[in-house]
Design a protein around this motif. Structure first.
Motif, mmCIF file in Angstrom:
data_model
loop_
_atom_site.group_PDB
_atom_site.id
_atom_site.type_symbol
_atom_site.label_atom_id
_atom_site.label_comp_id
_atom_site.label_asym_id
_atom_site.label_seq_id
_atom_site.Cartn_x
_atom_site.Cartn_y
_atom_site.Cartn_z
ATOM 1 N N LEU A 102 -22.183 -5.147 3.108
ATOM 2 C CA LEU A 102 -23.244 -5.632 2.229
ATOM 3 C C LEU A 102 -23.720 -7.016 2.653
ATOM 4 C CD1 LEU A 102 -21.993 -4.376 -1.253
ATOM 5 C CD2 LEU A 102 -23.916 -3.509 0.092
ATOM 6 N N ALA A 103 -22.784 -7.881 3.029
ATOM 7 C CA ALA A 103 -23.156 -9.218 3.490
ATOM 8 C C ALA A 103 -23.979 -9.130 4.774
ATOM 9 C CB ALA A 103 -21.910 -10.071 3.702
ATOM 10 N N ALA A 153 -31.431 -8.325 6.603
ATOM 11 C CA ALA A 153 -32.669 -8.145 5.840
ATOM 12 C C ALA A 153 -33.366 -9.486 5.613
ATOM 13 C CB ALA A 153 -32.371 -7.466 4.500
ATOM 14 N N GLN A 154 -32.591 -10.518 5.325
ATOM 15 C CA GLN A 154 -33.163 -11.855 5.127
ATOM 16 C C GLN A 154 -33.813 -12.348 6.420
ATOM 17 O OE1 GLN A 154 -33.139 -13.121 2.081
ATOM 18 N NE2 GLN A 154 -34.311 -14.909 2.669
ATOM 19 N N ILE A 164 -25.813 -6.559 5.785
ATOM 20 C CA ILE A 164 -27.128 -6.000 5.442
ATOM 21 C C ILE A 164 -28.012 -7.084 4.837
ATOM 22 C CG2 ILE A 164 -28.309 -4.423 3.857
ATOM 23 C CD1 ILE A 164 -25.989 -2.458 4.356
ATOM 24 N N TYR A 165 -27.463 -7.901 3.954
ATOM 25 C CA TYR A 165 -28.232 -8.974 3.325
ATOM 26 C C TYR A 165 -28.721 -9.968 4.369
ATOM 27 C CZ TYR A 165 -29.421 -13.057 0.583
ATOM 28 O OH TYR A 165 -30.078 -14.130 0.052
ATOM 29 N N ILE A 166 -27.845 -10.374 5.286
ATOM 30 C CA ILE A 166 -28.213 -11.362 6.305
ATOM 31 C C ILE A 166 -29.287 -10.798 7.235
ATOM 32 C CG2 ILE A 166 -27.342 -12.614 8.330
ATOM 33 C CD1 ILE A 166 -24.705 -12.949 6.761
#
Length: 143
Positions: free
Chosen positions: A30-31, A37-38, A33-35
């Protein structure tokens, strides 16, 4: 006699060992994916902003280029021999004869000549291989 109560859910040893790793893997995924995507969102935003800035520069360059062309044509028109005298006298036939070859050769759509007091003297529209006179708004100098 006392019967020991059995628990409904008794986790196995393998489950106890793998559960923390699965949870850690999920958190890391999840981390990540977040990084990612950001980063992609920042890249798209930067690209879009750059495209808008480039478009703004191109449009302003286009406007400046058009203004320069119009100024050059107005200067050339002002230097046509006999134009100033015909304008001063108000000879519309001579003005039209002087404007026709210039408007056609320079591909100018519309020419409006003003008298020294700001009132329109003549307005011509260039249409392909000829020109025609049109009525000019008398308040054009105030616009």
């Amino acid at each position: 006699m006392v019967v020991p109560q059995r628990r409904i859910f008794t986790p196995r040893l393998s489950f106890k060992l793998t559960l923390p790793y699965v949870a850690l893997a999920m958190v890391l995924a999840l981390a990540t994916i977040y990084i990612v995507a950001q980063g992609q969102a920042n890249k798209v935003t930067a690209d879009f902003s750059r495209q808008i800035a480039d478009a703004r520069v191109r449009v302003s360059d286009s406007v400046v280029q058009t203004e320069r062309e119009q100024i050059d044509k107005a200067r050339t028109l002002a230097r046509l021999s006999g134009l100033a005298q015909s304008l001063r006298v108000g000879n519309l036939t001579t003005l039209e004869a002087l404007l026709e070859p210039f408007a056609i050769s320079q591909r100018i759509e519309r020419i409006v000549l003003l008298r020294s007091d700001g009132r329109p003297a003549i307005g011509v529209l260039s249409q392909g291989s000829g020109i025609e006179e049109f009525d000019v708004d008398p308040l054009i100098a105030d616009a």
